[in-house]
Design an enzyme around this catalytic site. Sequence first.
Site, mmCIF file in Angstrom:
data_model
loop_
_atom_site.group_PDB
_atom_site.id
_atom_site.type_symbol
_atom_site.label_atom_id
_atom_site.label_comp_id
_atom_site.label_asym_id
_atom_site.label_seq_id
_atom_site.Cartn_x
_atom_site.Cartn_y
_atom_site.Cartn_z
ATOM 1 N N THR A 93 -16.460 0.263 3.653
ATOM 2 C CA THR A 93 -15.179 0.429 3.397
ATOM 3 C C THR A 93 -14.533 2.028 3.835
ATOM 4 O O THR A 93 -15.413 3.114 3.522
ATOM 5 C CB THR A 93 -14.916 0.091 2.009
ATOM 6 O OG1 THR A 93 -13.325 0.089 1.680
ATOM 7 C CG2 THR A 93 -15.491 0.957 1.076
ATOM 8 N N ASP A 101 3.182 2.365 -4.700
ATOM 9 C CA ASP A 101 2.186 3.201 -5.244
ATOM 10 C C ASP A 101 1.949 2.451 -6.716
ATOM 11 O O ASP A 101 2.894 2.197 -7.472
ATOM 12 C CB ASP A 101 2.974 4.526 -5.396
ATOM 13 C CG ASP A 101 2.208 5.364 -6.105
ATOM 14 O OD1 ASP A 101 1.025 5.152 -6.923
ATOM 15 O OD2 ASP A 101 2.427 6.549 -6.346
ATOM 16 N N VAL A 102 0.789 2.088 -6.834
ATOM 17 C CA VAL A 102 0.335 1.141 -8.181
ATOM 18 C C VAL A 102 0.520 2.182 -9.454
ATOM 19 O O VAL A 102 0.533 1.593 -10.303
ATOM 20 C CB VAL A 102 -1.082 0.837 -8.039
ATOM 21 C CG1 VAL A 102 -1.098 -0.268 -6.824
ATOM 22 C CG2 VAL A 102 -2.208 1.804 -7.840
ATOM 23 N N ASP A 149 0.771 -1.081 -0.108
ATOM 24 C CA ASP A 149 0.060 -0.082 0.082
ATOM 25 C C ASP A 149 1.005 1.048 -0.048
ATOM 26 O O ASP A 149 2.185 1.240 0.175
ATOM 27 C CB ASP A 149 -0.682 -0.002 1.190
ATOM 28 C CG ASP A 149 -2.251 0.789 1.093
ATOM 29 O OD1 ASP A 149 -2.070 1.988 0.639
ATOM 30 O OD2 ASP A 149 -3.334 0.391 1.190
ATOM 31 N N TYR A 180 -16.088 6.633 -12.885
ATOM 32 C CA TYR A 180 -15.825 5.209 -12.125
ATOM 33 C C TYR A 180 -16.670 4.072 -12.874
ATOM 34 O O TYR A 180 -15.705 3.164 -12.959
ATOM 35 C CB TYR A 180 -16.594 5.408 -10.797
ATOM 36 C CG TYR A 180 -16.387 4.521 -9.864
ATOM 37 C CD1 TYR A 180 -15.321 4.605 -9.075
ATOM 38 C CD2 TYR A 180 -17.124 3.496 -9.465
ATOM 39 C CE1 TYR A 180 -14.654 3.653 -7.991
ATOM 40 C CE2 TYR A 180 -16.952 2.638 -8.493
ATOM 41 C CZ TYR A 180 -15.709 2.493 -7.764
ATOM 42 O OH TYR A 180 -15.521 1.614 -6.954
ATOM 43 N N LYS A 202 -14.231 0.999 -14.075
ATOM 44 C CA LYS A 202 -14.397 -0.359 -13.738
ATOM 45 C C LYS A 202 -14.895 -1.458 -14.610
ATOM 46 O O LYS A 202 -14.690 -2.522 -14.727
ATOM 47 C CB LYS A 202 -15.575 -0.494 -12.536
ATOM 48 C CG LYS A 202 -15.024 0.534 -11.354
ATOM 49 C CD LYS A 202 -13.833 -0.095 -10.705
ATOM 50 C CE LYS A 202 -13.488 0.251 -9.407
ATOM 51 N NZ LYS A 202 -12.080 -0.388 -8.867
ATOM 52 N N ASN A 227 -6.110 -4.864 -5.889
ATOM 53 C CA ASN A 227 -7.082 -4.232 -5.473
ATOM 54 C C ASN A 227 -7.163 -2.666 -4.858
ATOM 55 O O ASN A 227 -8.249 -2.062 -4.849
ATOM 56 C CB ASN A 227 -7.168 -5.001 -3.902
ATOM 57 C CG ASN A 227 -7.963 -4.232 -2.975
ATOM 58 O OD1 ASN A 227 -9.213 -4.440 -2.834
ATOM 59 N ND2 ASN A 227 -7.318 -3.614 -1.769
#
Length: 251
Positions: free
Chosen positions: A171, A44-45, A34, A136, A140, A71
């Site tokens: 979440t 960091d993705v 993360d 979004y 997705k 994720n």
Amino acid sequence: MTPQRVLITGAAAGLGAALAAAYRTRGADVLATDVAEGVDLRLDVTSDDDWAAARDRVERTWGGLDVLINNAGVAGGGRLDVAGIDEWRWITEVNLFGMVRGTRTFVPMLKRQRAGLIVNVASLAGLVHPAGMAGYNAVKAAVVALTETTGHELAAYGVRASVVCPSYFRTGLMENLRGEDQAFGAVVAHLVATAPLGPDDIATEVLAALDRGEELILPDEAARAAYDLKLRDRAAYDEQMRQQADRLRAL
């Protein structure tokens, strides 16, 4: 049975942390990553260098990888004439290209192994597209397409791919919500805060579905019902979506 070797992004909290705990309970070796503190490795993705460091860590520590769980993600959205183009770029860079980078980083290793599993955490928004969430939804949906393509392309190498598409669940993702459409953001934040399920519930369902070899995972009843309506009665689904859109006019 040999313990699985699992790398999870976005694992400091929420679903990522719940998945890490669930795998560890099963005896798996988990590399929790993360940008936040409290994980095994900072990742960091959006950084190619961070992904390369993660691959080096996996090779040095384990010599291979069994499960890659993409994720990490951010929350965003807004009505078409309110959300800015920078929001679109931000959510695409994290939620889509973050997974593309992770996949590209580890595919050569998985192909050499001729085994492995890639799990991409998308959202019901990748299958069902309510108003006010164009950015979004689009990202997705792209994650769903990426996962399906990955599974087809890598099947000959013994590598599988699954996509997770939950409905709203409690979440901390909304803590990082950004965007110009603050009124719509408040609506979504309320839906998340009042959802009946939490990340542990979703993680349990995800692992059970992976055990069954499912490629499209709808881990909660609300998600299953919404997608079933779209497949079974498109006219009723479209009407439901338009009614929801009409309610946005009051914001």
